[in-house]
Scaffold this active site. Structure first.
Site, mmCIF file in Angstrom:
data_model
loop_
_atom_site.group_PDB
_atom_site.id
_atom_site.type_symbol
_atom_site.label_atom_id
_atom_site.label_comp_id
_atom_site.label_asym_id
_atom_site.label_seq_id
_atom_site.Cartn_x
_atom_site.Cartn_y
_atom_site.Cartn_z
ATOM 1 N N GLU A 34 28.398 2.507 36.733
ATOM 2 C CA GLU A 34 28.317 3.802 36.064
ATOM 3 C C GLU A 34 28.761 4.911 37.013
ATOM 4 O OE1 GLU A 34 27.421 4.849 33.041
ATOM 5 O OE2 GLU A 34 26.443 3.123 32.074
ATOM 6 N N HIS A 72 34.344 0.361 29.502
ATOM 7 C CA HIS A 72 33.380 0.177 28.417
ATOM 8 C C HIS A 72 34.063 0.307 27.056
ATOM 9 C CE1 HIS A 72 29.024 1.178 26.908
ATOM 10 N NE2 HIS A 72 29.417 -0.035 26.576
ATOM 11 N N ASP A 106 34.297 5.485 27.103
ATOM 12 C CA ASP A 106 34.215 5.675 28.546
ATOM 13 C C ASP A 106 34.842 4.503 29.297
ATOM 14 O OD1 ASP A 106 31.831 4.313 27.440
ATOM 15 O OD2 ASP A 106 31.105 4.233 29.492
#
Length: 306
Positions: free
Chosen positions: A145, A183, A193
């Site tokens: 992330e 993603h 994303d």
């Protein structure tokens, strides 16, 4: 060196203050993390291991444990943006049981890396996802992330740290270059994303992900040379034809849907698959329409994945 009682007391206060300032704010959730690891470790140490319903099986004469096994081997890296306001916001989200979401790594805008989960364990970052024949990316991938609200460019410090993490993961786990994805690639109907400013080409140039051959694509876009038709004497031009085709043409049998599927996209929702493809490889006019250039890019990539 001698200290007065007052000076010594001041040093103690300063030391206590420093310790308080550097105390890990996630000490309690780290404790819960370790407790959960111990629970799994106890389950793994159970010999012989049992699963519900196993008592109904006709058991062998004795337990035999194989000597040939290993930990989970991740085969993909999935890159996300957090769509949150700060690294701290994301760290809190990933340490709250009610959110049911996590990742292996979180990388801040400042480049700081938080390794939140052992690579051999399953994080909850992919959700309902699909890539090629893989229907459970959480079980086969490492989730990263990037602290980003979803609209802003990614900082140089953040991308440099990401490249360091990817180098480590590729070397440690032997992850193929084609298996560094986003993603939105694995969940095209739900996710967007990392955003369109993400430097996929820079990653591909470093060996993390595939990219199309820009020179080849430009060659496809070049118009073919005019064709001169001579007169009956064979010496003077009688007609100059301006061909509509480019120097190279995509084979007529080329099917964009099949190409997207071979690359890995879930094509059950074709508009969503096209949009996800364009978010990764085109990064402008991210819509559901494949232009002539988009199709050439897709054809070039399709050949790499065959």
């Amino acid at each position: 060196m001698k200290y007065t009682a007052t000076a010594f007391f001041a040093l103690l206060l300063a030391s206590a203050s420093f310790t308080a300032c550097t105390k890990n704010p996630y000490a309690s959730t780290n404790k819960a993390h370790k407790k959960q690891l111990k629970t799994y470790a106890r389950q793994l140490r159970t010999v012989p291991a049992t699963i519900p319903g196993e008592e109904r099986l006709q058991q062998g004469d004795y337990w035999v444990g194989t000597t040939n096994f290993s930990m989970r081997r991740p085969n993909f890296v999935v890159i996300h943006h957090t769509a949150q306001n700060s690294t701290d916001h994301t760290l809190k989200t990933f340490t709250m049981p009610k959110t049911q979401v996590s990742a292996h790594y979180v990388i801040g805008r400042d480049g700081k890396v938080y390794h939140m989960l052992n690579d051999n364990l399953r994080a909850w970052h992919g959700g309902n996802s699909r890539w090629g024949n893989d229907r459970d990316l959480n079980s086969s991938s490492i989730g990263i992330e990037l602290d980003n609200n979803g609209l802003e460019p990614f900082s140089e410090e953040q991308i440099n740290s990401l490249l360091d993490v990817l180098a480590m993961l590729k070397e440690t786990h032997g992850i193929p270059a084609a298996n560094f994805i986003g993603h939105s690639d694995i969940a095209p109907t739900r996710k967007n994303d990392p955003n369109r400013t993400f430097p996929w080409k820079k990653l591909a140039d470093a060996g993390y992900g595939l990219w199309y051959d820009e020179g080849v694509v430009e060659k496809y876009l070049q118009p073919a040379a005019p064709i001169t038709v001579l007169d009956s004497t064979g010496t003077k031009p009688a007609l100059i034809l301006q061909p509509t085709d480019s120097v190279s043409t995509i084979p007529p049998h080329f099917n964009p849907k099949d190409a997207l599927r071979i690359i890995g996209y879930d094509t059950r929702d074709m508009p969503a698959a096209i949009k996800a493809f364009k978010l990764h490889f085109i990064q402008h006019e991210v819509d559901t329409v494949l232009t002539a250039k988009d199709k050439i890019v897709l054809y070039n990539l399709y050949q790499k994945y065959l």
